[in-house]
Design an enzyme around this catalytic site. Structure first.
Site, PDB file in Angstrom:
ATOM      1  N   ASN A 108      37.674  25.859  40.050  1.00 19.07           N
ATOM      2  CA  ASN A 108      39.060  26.304  39.937  1.00 19.07           C
ATOM      3  C   ASN A 108      39.318  27.471  40.860  1.00 19.07           C
ATOM      4  O   ASN A 108      38.451  28.287  41.123  1.00 19.07           O
ATOM      5  CB  ASN A 108      39.408  26.644  38.475  1.00 19.07           C
ATOM      6  CG  ASN A 108      39.168  28.109  38.135  1.00 19.07           C
ATOM      7  OD1 ASN A 108      40.029  28.967  38.421  1.00 19.07           O
ATOM      8  ND2 ASN A 108      38.017  28.424  37.568  1.00 19.07           N
ATOM      9  N   PHE A 154      44.807  33.547  38.427  1.00 20.04           N
ATOM     10  CA  PHE A 154      45.493  34.306  37.358  1.00 20.04           C
ATOM     11  C   PHE A 154      46.954  33.893  37.192  1.00 20.04           C
ATOM     12  O   PHE A 154      47.860  34.730  37.097  1.00 20.04           O
ATOM     13  CB  PHE A 154      45.438  35.821  37.614  1.00 20.04           C
ATOM     14  CG  PHE A 154      44.097  36.470  37.442  1.00 20.04           C
ATOM     15  CD1 PHE A 154      43.031  35.810  36.853  1.00 20.04           C
ATOM     16  CD2 PHE A 154      43.902  37.786  37.863  1.00 20.04           C
ATOM     17  CE1 PHE A 154      41.783  36.428  36.699  1.00 20.04           C
ATOM     18  CE2 PHE A 154      42.667  38.415  37.710  1.00 20.04           C
ATOM     19  CZ  PHE A 154      41.612  37.746  37.137  1.00 20.04           C
ATOM     20  N   ASN A 203      38.413  42.198  33.099  1.00 23.86           N
ATOM     21  CA  ASN A 203      37.913  41.129  33.967  1.00 23.86           C
ATOM     22  C   ASN A 203      37.965  41.566  35.425  1.00 23.86           C
ATOM     23  O   ASN A 203      39.042  41.638  36.012  1.00 23.86           O
ATOM     24  CB  ASN A 203      38.739  39.860  33.760  1.00 23.86           C
ATOM     25  CG  ASN A 203      38.269  38.725  34.651  1.00 23.86           C
ATOM     26  OD1 ASN A 203      37.172  38.774  35.217  1.00 23.86           O
ATOM     27  ND2 ASN A 203      39.097  37.706  34.786  1.00 23.86           N
ATOM     28  N   SER A 260      36.839  37.565  38.614  1.00 22.49           N
ATOM     29  CA  SER A 260      37.437  36.322  39.101  1.00 22.49           C
ATOM     30  C   SER A 260      37.299  36.268  40.614  1.00 22.49           C
ATOM     31  O   SER A 260      37.621  37.225  41.309  1.00 22.49           O
ATOM     32  CB  SER A 260      38.917  36.245  38.744  1.00 22.49           C
ATOM     33  OG  SER A 260      39.509  35.202  39.515  1.00 22.49           O
ATOM     34  N   ASN A 287      39.124  34.476  42.461  1.00 20.32           N
ATOM     35  CA  ASN A 287      40.355  33.905  43.005  1.00 20.32           C
ATOM     36  C   ASN A 287      41.488  34.891  43.240  1.00 20.32           C
ATOM     37  O   ASN A 287      42.589  34.496  43.592  1.00 20.32           O
ATOM     38  CB  ASN A 287      40.819  32.764  42.096  1.00 20.32           C
ATOM     39  CG  ASN A 287      39.746  31.683  41.977  1.00 20.32           C
ATOM     40  OD1 ASN A 287      39.192  31.263  42.989  1.00 20.32           O
ATOM     41  ND2 ASN A 287      39.444  31.267  40.767  1.00 20.32           N
ATOM     42  N   THR A 288      41.230  36.185  43.017  1.00 23.51           N
ATOM     43  CA  THR A 288      42.181  37.217  43.415  1.00 23.51           C
ATOM     44  C   THR A 288      41.472  38.036  44.497  1.00 23.51           C
ATOM     45  O   THR A 288      40.467  38.682  44.202  1.00 23.51           O
ATOM     46  CB  THR A 288      42.564  38.107  42.219  1.00 23.51           C
ATOM     47  OG1 THR A 288      43.258  37.318  41.251  1.00 23.51           O
ATOM     48  CG2 THR A 288      43.468  39.255  42.648  1.00 23.51           C
ATOM     49  N   LYS A 327      33.568  41.928  31.920  1.00 25.17           N
ATOM     50  CA  LYS A 327      33.105  40.594  32.339  1.00 25.17           C
ATOM     51  C   LYS A 327      32.718  40.591  33.810  1.00 25.17           C
ATOM     52  O   LYS A 327      33.535  40.941  34.664  1.00 25.17           O
ATOM     53  CB  LYS A 327      34.200  39.546  32.080  1.00 25.17           C
ATOM     54  CG  LYS A 327      33.729  38.121  32.371  1.00 25.17           C
ATOM     55  CD  LYS A 327      34.692  37.097  31.819  1.00 25.17           C
ATOM     56  CE  LYS A 327      34.231  35.690  32.126  1.00 25.17           C
ATOM     57  NZ  LYS A 327      35.163  34.690  31.588  1.00 25.17           N
ATOM     58  N   ASN A 358      31.144  35.104  34.701  1.00 24.25           N
ATOM     59  CA  ASN A 358      32.293  34.323  35.177  1.00 24.25           C
ATOM     60  C   ASN A 358      31.787  33.135  36.026  1.00 24.25           C
ATOM     61  O   ASN A 358      30.604  32.866  36.064  1.00 24.25           O
ATOM     62  CB  ASN A 358      33.215  35.248  35.993  1.00 24.25           C
ATOM     63  CG  ASN A 358      34.679  34.887  35.818  1.00 24.25           C
ATOM     64  OD1 ASN A 358      35.040  33.714  35.941  1.00 24.25           O
ATOM     65  ND2 ASN A 358      35.514  35.861  35.536  1.00 24.25           N
TER      66      ASN A 358
HETATM   67  C1  LIG Z   1      39.874  26.379  34.777  1.00 28.65           C
HETATM   68  C2  LIG Z   1      39.188  27.670  34.486  1.00 28.65           C
HETATM   69  C3  LIG Z   1      39.938  28.835  34.408  1.00 28.65           C
HETATM   70  C4  LIG Z   1      39.318  30.043  34.130  1.00 28.65           C
HETATM   71  N1  LIG Z   1      40.079  31.161  34.045  1.00 28.65           N
HETATM   72  C5  LIG Z   1      39.490  32.335  33.710  1.00 28.65           C
HETATM   73  C6  LIG Z   1      40.270  33.502  33.538  1.00 28.65           C
HETATM   74  O1  LIG Z   1      41.491  33.487  33.651  1.00 28.65           O
HETATM   75  N2  LIG Z   1      39.621  34.663  33.247  1.00 28.65           N
HETATM   76  C7  LIG Z   1      38.251  34.719  33.090  1.00 28.65           C
HETATM   77  O2  LIG Z   1      37.719  35.797  32.792  1.00 28.65           O
HETATM   78  N3  LIG Z   1      37.498  33.615  33.222  1.00 28.65           N
HETATM   79  C8  LIG Z   1      38.076  32.436  33.528  1.00 28.65           C
HETATM   80  N4  LIG Z   1      37.310  31.325  33.647  1.00 28.65           N
HETATM   81  C9  LIG Z   1      35.829  31.440  33.520  1.00 28.65           C
HETATM   82  C10 LIG Z   1      35.331  31.088  32.124  1.00 28.65           C
HETATM   83  O3  LIG Z   1      35.850  31.982  31.176  1.00 28.65           O
HETATM   84  C11 LIG Z   1      33.781  31.126  32.080  1.00 28.65           C
HETATM   85  O4  LIG Z   1      33.334  32.449  32.321  1.00 28.65           O
HETATM   86  C12 LIG Z   1      33.154  30.212  33.105  1.00 28.65           C
HETATM   87  O5  LIG Z   1      33.902  29.036  33.290  1.00 28.65           O
HETATM   88  C13 LIG Z   1      31.708  29.827  32.741  1.00 28.65           C
HETATM   89  O6  LIG Z   1      31.659  29.137  31.515  1.00 28.65           O
HETATM   90  P1  LIG Z   1      31.638  27.514  31.413  1.00 28.65           P
HETATM   91  O7  LIG Z   1      30.562  27.041  32.372  1.00 28.65           O
HETATM   92  O8  LIG Z   1      31.326  27.237  29.985  1.00 28.65           O
HETATM   93  O9  LIG Z   1      32.984  27.053  31.802  1.00 28.65           O
HETATM   94  C14 LIG Z   1      37.907  30.105  33.927  1.00 28.65           C
HETATM   95  C15 LIG Z   1      37.153  28.918  33.997  1.00 28.65           C
HETATM   96  C16 LIG Z   1      37.770  27.706  34.267  1.00 28.65           C
HETATM   97  C17 LIG Z   1      36.936  26.452  34.322  1.00 28.65           C
END
Ligand SMILES: Cc1cc2nc3c(=O)[nH]c(=O)nc-3n(C[C@H](O)[C@H](O)[C@H](O)COP(=O)(O)O)c2cc1C
Length: 337
Positions: free
Chosen positions: A108, A112, A165, A168, A170-171, A202, A231
């Site tokens: 992804n 945000f 956080n 990320s 993506n910012t 995080k 993350n």
């Molecule tokens: C589509 C998507 C959007 C995410 N958006 C955020 C976010 O807005 N903030 C954040 O701290 N982590 C975000 N994450 C990261 C997840 O919270 C997590 O840390 C990460 O995906 C690893 O866990 P997983 O393998 O179980 O997905 C996002 C993950 C995915 C897949």
């Protein structure tokens, strides 16, 4: 819940972001179940909060705090909403969300997208069960630290815990807040604004040993209450899917090994001085148990929910109970580390 295997092919036939939007809309339409009751073996106290079980929904699924009650009703011990930013923002251009089904992964680059603090507040006011609020800085912010301070000030009354956080991918530039000088400045400002709500930090999995040591030290000295490791990753372990080269953060099964290694690194770097929350590639009870044995007090997942459906929370808590019993632990806390 039991219908998910039947529904999944329909969901997967849709573009990933459209499927996610429809899922949120469908969840909003169902009456929320009761949050989990404390499980005698799995309940754990972390940062002064009583978690009924250690299996949480990670940030990003319920960015705008629309369905936390429904998700708690599926058996998650806690739900982290967000990332929220002070002002609403649209996020990156679409497409920006990709399923890598052959890898049980997601990439992804949402950036945000969210409706901002104000829109989330009324949805969090009547919350039941444990809900964390994850926040970040607006992309066009002139003062990122001020955005985080606003997160603490404004969202603390609406959260059981708060997540800063800074990880990320993506910012642009956001993860530079993990650099030691910037991080110390951020944590000092955030610490000054803090109220009763515990503060979690995080971090990304893409860090060098030196950086992890510096983050651990800064977090401990600033009095942070827990670290979430981790993350999504910008690295690309070997992947089979066609979408493997899309830009963004990778999550799910291919992140599992890296996230476990980083958890161990942070356990060593913190010397057990701070609770750890594990995230990244957790798909089943064995994965959750591995993280707990490696030092995590809580776990979170998101991507496995996409592939397995909402029954996953109860499946994992059930497996965890069996594993604790097998190894002779009466409580989860005994098994941590
Ligand atoms: C589509 C998507 C959007 C995410 N958006 C955020 C976010 O807005 N903030 C954040 O701290 N982590 C975000 N994450 C990261 C997840 O919270 C997590 O840390 C990460 O995906 C690893 O866990 P997983 O393998 O179980 O997905 C996002 C993950 C995915 C897949």
């Amino acid at each position: 819940m039991v219908l998910y295997p039947l529904v999944r092919p329909l969901v997967f036939a849709l573009d990933a972001e459209r499927a996610h939007r429809l899922t949120i809309r469908a969840l909003r339409a169902i009456p929320p179940g009761e949050p989990s009751r404390e499980d005698r073996h799995l309940a754990i106290r972390v940062a002064g909060l009583d978690f009924p079980n250690p299996v949480g929904l990670a940030a990003g699924f319920d960015k705008d705090a629309e369905v936390h009650r429904q998700m708690l009703g599926f058996g998650f011990g806690f739900v982290e909403v967000g990332t929220l930013t002070p002002r609403p923002q649209p996020g990156n251009p679409k497409p920006r969300l990709f399923r890598l089904a052959a890898d049980r992964a997601v990439i992804n680059r949402m950036g945000f997208n969210n409706r901002g603090f104000e829109a989330a507040k009324p949805r969090l006011a009547g919350r039941r069960g444990l809900v964390g609020v994850n926040f970040g800085a607006n992309k066009d912010s002139a003062d990122r630290i001020a955005d985080y301070v606003a997160g603490v000030r404004e969202m603390a009354p609406f959260a059981d815990y708060l997540t800063v956080n800074i990880s990320s991918p993506n910012t642009p530039g956001l993860r530079e807040l993990q650099d030691e000088g910037a991080l110390r400045e951020l944590l000092a400002a955030v610490g000054e604004a803090r109220t009763a709500a515990p503060l979690f930090l995080k971090v990304a999995p893409d860090l060098e040993p030196r950086e992890m040591d510096a983050i651990a030290r800064a977090a401990i000295e600033a009095g942070m209450d827990a670290l979430i490791v981790a993350n999504t990753t910008v690295s690309r372990p070997p992947l089979r899917s066609r979408r493997a080269s899309e830009a963004g953060g990778l999550s799910g099964a291919p992140l599992k090994d890296l996230a476990l290694r980083r958890l161990r690194d942070f356990r060593a770097a913190t010397g057990g001085a701070m609770p750890l929350v594990a995230a990244g590639g957790i798909e089943n009870g064995v994965d959750a148990y591995d993280r707990i044995r490696a030092g995590a007090s809580l776990v979170q997942l998101y991507t496995a929910l996409v592939y397995q459906g909402p029954g996953i929370a109860e499946a994992i808590t059930g497996e965890l109970r069996t594993l604790l019993k097998r190894d002779g632990f009466a409580t989860l806390a005994e098994a941590v580390g």
